[in-house]
Design a protein around this motif. Structure first.
Motif: not given
Length: 138
Positions: A89-116
Motif C-alpha cells: 500500500g505504501a509503495a502504491i501510494g508513493h508511486c500513485y499519490p491521489f493528490w498529484r494526479d497519481f504521479q509520484g516516485g518510483k517506490g524503490v526505497a519503500v519496497l526495500a524497507v518492506t522487504y527488509v
C-alpha cells in the motif's frame, strides 16, 4: 480479509506523503521542475546533493515503517503478512499519490524497507546484490 484491505489502505495513505518535494521546498526548489522532475530520492540527490537525498530516504523509510507498525498493532492476529500488505500500500501510494494526479516516485526505497522488515536476511541480501549491480563503472 478486512485486516489486509485496511492495511493496504493505511499503507496507501502513508505512501502518499512524498518527502522529496518537502525537502526540495525547504531548499527553495520545486523538485517537479528540476532534474528529471521525478519526486524521488535519486532526482533529489542529483539536484540537491547527498544530504538532501538521505533526508528523503529517511522520510520514505520512516513512512513505510510507521504504516507497517500501525497495521501490525491494529491487527496483531493477522501476523507477518500485514507487513507485505501495508508495504505494498505504501509503495502504491508513493508511486500513485491521489493528490498529484497519481504521479509520484518510483517506490524503490519503500519496497526495500518492506522487504527488509518482512524477511531481514533476504531483504538485506537483495539490497546488497542490487547495490553491486548498479555500481557505476569506473
Amino acid at each position: 480479509m478486512e485486516a489486509r484491505l485496511l492495511s493496504l489502505f493505511i499503507g496507501y495513505v502513508f505512501g502518499c506523503i512524498l518527502f522529496s518535494p518537502i525537502v526540495a521546498r525547504a531548499a527553495g526548489k520545486n523538485i517537479y521542475e528540476e532534474g528529471s522532475g521525478n519526486p524521488g530520492m535519486a532526482n533529489t540527490g542529483r539536484v540537491l546533493g547527498t544530504k538532501a537525498a538521505a533526508l528523503v530516504l529517511l522520510g520514505d523509510g520512516m513512512k513505510t515503517v510507521l504504516a507497517i507498525v500501525i497495521c501490525r498493532w491494529l491487527f496483531p492476529a493477522a501476523g507477518d503478512i500485514l507487513t507485505l500488505y501495508a508495504g505494498l500500500g505504501a509503495a502504491i501510494g508513493h508511486c500513485y499519490p491521489f493528490w498529484r494526479d497519481f504521479q509520484g516516485g518510483k517506490g524503490v526505497a519503500v519496497l526495500a524497507v518492506t522487504y527488509v522488515l518482512y524477511a531481514p536476511v533476504w531483504g538485506i541480501l537483495s539490497l546488497l546484490t542490487g547495490g553491486i549491480c548498479v555500481q557505476p563503472s569506473a
